[in-house]
Structure formats: C-alpha cells, structure tokens
Design a protein around this motif. Structure first.
Motif, PDB file in Angstrom:
ATOM      1  N   ASP A  10       0.824  -1.197   0.000  1.00 50.41           N
ATOM      2  CA  ASP A  10       0.000   0.000   0.000  1.00 50.41           C
ATOM      3  C   ASP A  10       0.871   1.265   0.000  1.00 50.41           C
ATOM      4  N   HIS A  13       2.699   2.301  -4.810  1.00 53.26           N
ATOM      5  CA  HIS A  13       2.419   2.356  -6.238  1.00 53.26           C
ATOM      6  C   HIS A  13       1.153   3.119  -6.497  1.00 53.26           C
ATOM      7  N   ILE A  15      -1.892   2.770  -8.266  1.00 54.90           N
ATOM      8  CA  ILE A  15      -2.657   1.708  -8.911  1.00 54.90           C
ATOM      9  C   ILE A  15      -3.607   2.330  -9.930  1.00 54.90           C
ATOM     10  N   SER A  44     -10.397  15.268  -1.965  1.00 53.45           N
ATOM     11  CA  SER A  44      -9.862  14.542  -0.825  1.00 53.45           C
ATOM     12  C   SER A  44      -9.857  13.031  -1.108  1.00 53.45           C
ATOM     13  N   GLY A  45      -8.756  12.393  -0.757  1.00 51.66           N
ATOM     14  CA  GLY A  45      -8.684  10.937  -0.866  1.00 51.66           C
ATOM     15  C   GLY A  45      -8.354  10.391  -2.246  1.00 51.66           C
ATOM     16  N   VAL A  46      -8.002  11.262  -3.194  1.00 46.33           N
ATOM     17  CA  VAL A  46      -7.727  10.780  -4.564  1.00 46.33           C
ATOM     18  C   VAL A  46      -6.336  10.188  -4.734  1.00 46.33           C
ATOM     19  N   GLY A  47      -5.423  10.510  -3.809  1.00 46.69           N
ATOM     20  CA  GLY A  47      -4.069   9.959  -3.944  1.00 46.69           C
ATOM     21  C   GLY A  47      -3.003  11.010  -4.186  1.00 46.69           C
ATOM     22  N   LYS A  48      -3.246  12.237  -3.713  1.00 42.85           N
ATOM     23  CA  LYS A  48      -2.262  13.301  -3.929  1.00 42.85           C
ATOM     24  C   LYS A  48      -0.953  12.979  -3.203  1.00 42.85           C
ATOM     25  N   GLU A  49      -1.099  12.407  -2.000  1.00 43.71           N
ATOM     26  CA  GLU A  49       0.115  12.103  -1.239  1.00 43.71           C
ATOM     27  C   GLU A  49       0.887  10.938  -1.870  1.00 43.71           C
ATOM     28  N   VAL A  50       0.167   9.991  -2.408  1.00 38.38           N
ATOM     29  CA  VAL A  50       0.819   8.867  -3.094  1.00 38.38           C
ATOM     30  C   VAL A  50       1.688   9.415  -4.225  1.00 38.38           C
ATOM     31  N   VAL A 232     -10.384   7.178  -3.340  1.00 42.25           N
ATOM     32  CA  VAL A 232      -9.681   5.923  -3.046  1.00 42.25           C
ATOM     33  C   VAL A 232      -9.647   5.634  -1.540  1.00 42.25           C
ATOM     34  N   ARG A 233      -9.581   6.707  -0.744  1.00 43.97           N
ATOM     35  CA  ARG A 233      -9.574   6.470   0.704  1.00 43.97           C
ATOM     36  C   ARG A 233     -10.857   5.761   1.131  1.00 43.97           C
ATOM     37  N   LYS A 236     -10.750   2.169   0.043  1.00 42.22           N
ATOM     38  CA  LYS A 236      -9.817   1.393   0.857  1.00 42.22           C
ATOM     39  C   LYS A 236     -10.454   0.999   2.201  1.00 42.22           C
TER      40      LYS A 236
HETATM   41  N1  LIG Z   1      -3.854   5.202  -7.155  1.00 44.28           N
HETATM   42  C1  LIG Z   1      -3.685   4.692  -5.920  1.00 44.28           C
HETATM   43  N2  LIG Z   1      -3.085   3.509  -5.762  1.00 44.28           N
HETATM   44  C2  LIG Z   1      -2.929   3.007  -4.527  1.00 44.28           C
HETATM   45  N3  LIG Z   1      -3.355   3.570  -3.401  1.00 44.28           N
HETATM   46  C3  LIG Z   1      -3.954   4.752  -3.498  1.00 44.28           C
HETATM   47  C4  LIG Z   1      -4.139   5.375  -4.762  1.00 44.28           C
HETATM   48  N4  LIG Z   1      -4.760   6.542  -4.551  1.00 44.28           N
HETATM   49  C5  LIG Z   1      -4.944   6.637  -3.244  1.00 44.28           C
HETATM   50  N5  LIG Z   1      -4.473   5.560  -2.574  1.00 44.28           N
HETATM   51  C6  LIG Z   1      -4.585   5.325  -1.132  1.00 44.28           C
HETATM   52  O1  LIG Z   1      -5.733   6.035  -0.686  1.00 44.28           O
HETATM   53  C7  LIG Z   1      -5.484   6.723   0.512  1.00 44.28           C
HETATM   54  C8  LIG Z   1      -5.702   8.201   0.288  1.00 44.28           C
HETATM   55  O2  LIG Z   1      -4.702   8.703  -0.565  1.00 44.28           O
HETATM   56  P1  LIG Z   1      -3.919  10.056  -0.250  1.00 44.28           P
HETATM   57  O3  LIG Z   1      -3.650  10.201   1.207  1.00 44.28           O
HETATM   58  O4  LIG Z   1      -2.775  10.140  -1.170  1.00 44.28           O
HETATM   59  O5  LIG Z   1      -5.058  11.073  -0.674  1.00 44.28           O
HETATM   60  P2  LIG Z   1      -5.031  12.649  -0.693  1.00 44.28           P
HETATM   61  O6  LIG Z   1      -5.395  13.052  -2.058  1.00 44.28           O
HETATM   62  O7  LIG Z   1      -3.732  13.133  -0.152  1.00 44.28           O
HETATM   63  O8  LIG Z   1      -6.223  13.016   0.275  1.00 44.28           O
HETATM   64  P3  LIG Z   1      -6.441  14.302   1.240  1.00 44.28           P
HETATM   65  O9  LIG Z   1      -6.760  15.458   0.341  1.00 44.28           O
HETATM   66  O10 LIG Z   1      -7.602  13.904   2.057  1.00 44.28           O
HETATM   67  O11 LIG Z   1      -5.170  14.491   2.000  1.00 44.28           O
HETATM   68  C9  LIG Z   1      -4.075   6.377   0.916  1.00 44.28           C
HETATM   69  O12 LIG Z   1      -4.118   5.357   1.865  1.00 44.28           O
HETATM   70  C10 LIG Z   1      -3.414   5.885  -0.352  1.00 44.28           C
HETATM   71  O13 LIG Z   1      -2.454   4.918  -0.065  1.00 44.28           O
END
Ligand SMILES: Nc1ncnc2c1ncn2[C@@H]1O[C@H](COP(=O)(O)OP(=O)(O)OP(=O)(O)O)[C@@H](O)[C@H]1O
Ligand SMILES: [Mg+2]
Length: 383
Positions: A10, A13, A15, A44-50, A232-233, A236
């Motif tokens: 987790d 990558h 995904i 929120s939760g789309v994967g910006k931190e990833v 994605v959050r 998950k």
């Molecule tokens: N494309 C992806 N592949 C794998 N895991 C993902 C993906 N996108 C999101 N996740 C997982 O979903 C969760 C939320 O992602 P992340 O924290 O990057 O979102 P965010 O855009 O930073 O949200 P926020 O704005 O709420 O901070 C994390 O646990 C991350 O590992």
C-alpha cells in the motif's frame, strides 16, 4: 482475485490503468527528473500524497528525506515553528533550539499538504522562503541557514477561487504552480475501481490473515457504478470492512452496504451508456452527422449525463491530441461553431483540459528523455 497488484505494498504504487492515471505516471516520471515546484490538486482521498511520495522516490533526492507537513489545523505560531524551527526561549516551552522541517528536509523534498488552508501571514513567510531559500527560526535575529529543498504542495481547494476571494496570494500560487498535476476523482476513472478493489482486498486479507474473498460480477458492477465521494480512501476503508466481515468467500450485492448500490435503472444503464456513447461517436465520425443533433439535443433533453458528455469529448480529444479546433471538424460542426461549442462545454463544466491529451506528445518528441524532460518543464513553466 490475484494479480500483479496483489504483490505490491500500500502507498508504494499508483494503482490504475485509466488514461488519466497512465498520463500521470508519465508526467510524474518527468516531474521527478527536475527540481521544479509541483502543485498537486484533486479532491480529498484521490491519492495526492501517493503521487508526492512517488515523485520523491523517483527523483535524485530520494536518498534524502521526504518530509510531510499538513498545513491545515495548526495555529500559525505552531506551523511557523514546525516549518522554520525556533531558538531557545523564543516562547514558553522552547527549552532548546530546534530545527524546522525545512532544515530536516535539506537535500530532499517537503510535501506541504492542504496548502490552500494557510493563513495570509504564513503564505507571506512561505513566499519569502521560496524566494530566498533562507530559513529564519522563530525568535532568531536573522536568517541562519540556506536550504535546498524541493517543494511539492497539494490542495483540494480551487486556488484560483481562493485568489479571487483574496484568501490566497496570487504570487505564491504562481511560485508553487510550476508543474501542475491533477488527480481526477475516482468516479471519473471508474475503470480503475476493479484493480483498486483487487489490490486492497489482497492487502487487507494478508494483513488480517483472513482468506481472500471474491466478488461476484454483479457486486463488482455495483461498486464500479458507485460514485465514491471519498475517492480511493473511501474505497480502501470500505474494502477493509468487507474483508473483516466476509462470512463466506463470495461477496454478492446483498453483502454490500446500501449506499454503494445504485438504483436499479442506474445499474442497467451503466453498460448501455458505454455502448450509447460509442454509437454517438460513430454517428459523428463515420456517419458525418453533426454534434448538434447527435449529442447536443439529447444532452439538453437530459437523455445524456455530464459524465457521458465528458467521456465523449475525451474520446475525441484523444484522437485530436487535445485540439478543440480539430474536434469541431471531426464532430461535423462548421468552424464558425467553435466558440459556441466551447461555451456550451464550459457552461456545463464539460470542457476537459487539453493538456491532458497533448502531453502524450512528450513521448513522440525527438531527442532523448532529457530533452523531453526539459521541454516538459518549459511547457509547464509557461502554462
Ligand atoms: N492510485 C492509488 N493507488 C494506490 N493507493 C492509493 C491510490 N490513490 C490513493 N491511494 C490510497 O488512498 C489513501 C488516500 O490517498 P492520499 O492520502 O494520497 O489522498 P489525498 O489526495 O492526499 O487526500 P487528502 O486530500 O484527504 O489528503 C491512501 O491510503 C493511499 O495509499
Ligand atoms: Mg493528503
């Protein structure tokens, strides 16, 4: 449910195989090679931190630290001392000198999450740092260090709106927004849902040492059709609950929570919709029928949703490599219709950013990867 995704960990990558994710993967590859500042936007939760993690890991700063700071929810004084550090005695409880995160990240990357929430005072401090690279700890007489940190900022806010309301500094926006990466919401890339489900089902089954459940095609179809407001959050967390609760090895629609189940006509509509879009596309591109009768009319009569329209436009833009002018021709409109067409899309929030389709050319440009990267940077710096 076992595929290559099941082998990955987790957060390591990105995904997904949707066009949007493939493009982002490519963009991040180039972004990682430069030191340019990056702004990542998305719900929120789309994967910006990833995305930020991957950029750091692929960059030549990967041996130094990636430091993350969430700019929301911290009072100014705390955020300032977190970022810049403080000297002993600068406030009650400051018993010794403490370096800030920007110093800790020296040689590496700082990921500033929720940068849109910063107060105007903090924005001014951040801007000063970005311009000089100098750190002045709280309570210090003068700047004490120059640091070399790559800045990646993220926000789920529309910063252009925040600028209009004077809540965000325009000069800071341009500083941060050298390379702009946008993570589309999950409902706009539904094709990624099955792979994400597979990945997290495998992940949580392993983590909780439980058997890997499988989804029936109907259950899968429901989940693909669900609108995932938490992106994605949400998916998950949903999967973790599903794995913990799965009594039998097979998950049917009856095992799904109510909110993920679309109303019956929606469920049937999903595949029909894809086929209907294909037919509309064919009628225009091969049948030479005009956009105004094939698409505009059903859209205005609400026989077609905005997502449908966006899918159709995206499909055309893939062909024209992002050119709306060519799209006008391809969809059998006259050149004089160009403005009307764009206004129509804009009005209904269906104008897709052409860059998304144009970036594909990065691969086609002559010269090595270095040149392509430089061109990429130039383009984003100009944008
Ligand atoms: N494309 C992806 N592949 C794998 N895991 C993902 C993906 N996108 C999101 N996740 C997982 O979903 C969760 C939320 O992602 P992340 O924290 O990057 O979102 P965010 O855009 O930073 O949200 P926020 O704005 O709420 O901070 C994390 O646990 C991350 O590992
Ligand atoms: Mg985040």
């Amino acid at each position: 449910m076992r595929g290559p995704a099941a082998m990955q960990e987790d957060g390591e990558h990105l995904i997904g195989q949707s066009p949007a994710i493939r493009e982002l993967r490519e963009e991040l590859h180039y972004a990682a090679r430069s030191d340019a500042k990056i702004l990542i936007t998305g719900e929120s939760g789309v994967g910006k931190e990833v995305l930020a993690r991957l950029i750091h890991r692929q960059s030549n700063r990967s041996r130094a630290q990636l430091v993350t700071i969430n700019c929301a929810g911290l009072p100014d004084s705390l955020l300032e001392s977190e970022l810049f550090g403080h000297v002993r005695g600068s406030f009650t409880g400051a018993y010794r000198d403490k370096p800030g995160l920007l110093e800790t990240a020296n040689g590496g990357t700082i990921f500033m999450d929720e940068v849109g929430e910063m107060s105007l005072r903090m924005q001014a401090l951040l801007l000063r740092f970005l311009e000089s690279g100098e750190i002045q700890r709280v309570g210090a007489e003068r700047a004490q260090a120059r640091v070399d940190v790559r800045v990646i900022a993220a926000t789920n806010r529309n910063l252009v709106d925040r600028i209009a309301t004077k809540d965000f500094r325009e000069d800071l926006y341009y500083r941060l927004n050298v390379i702009h990466l946008t993570m589309p919401p999950l409902r706009e890339r539904r094709e990624d849902v099955p792979e994400l489900l597979e990945f997290f089902v495998a992940h949580y089954s392993r983590r909780h040492a439980l058997p890997v459940p499988s989804l029936t095609p109907e259950a899968l179809a429901h989940l693909v059709g669900y609108h995932w407001p938490g992106n994605v959050r949400e998916l998950k967390n949903f999967v973790e609950r599903l794995v913990l609760r799965a009594r039998r090895g097979v998950i049917t629609p009856a095992d799904l929570p109510m909110e993920t189940i679309p109303p019956p006509q929606e469920a049937i509509r999903e595949p029909v919709r894809g086929a209907a879009i294909d037919r509309m596309y064919e009628r225009m591109v091969n049948g030479r029928e005009p956009f105004w009768t094939v698409v505009y009319e059903p859209f205005m009569l609400r026989d077609m949703t905005r997502d449908d329209l966006r899918a159709l436009i995206s499909r055309g833009l893939e062909q024209t490599r992002g050119s709306y002018r060519l799209l006008v021709q391809m969809f059998n409109m006259s050149e004089a219709d160009y403005k009307r067409f764009l206004n129509f899309l804009r009005k209904h929030d269906c104008q897709m950013p052409f860059q998304r389709f144009r970036n594909i050319t990065v691969r086609l440009e002559p010269g090595g990867a270095g040149e392509a990267a430089a061109q990429y940077d130039r383009r984003h710096a100009e944008a």
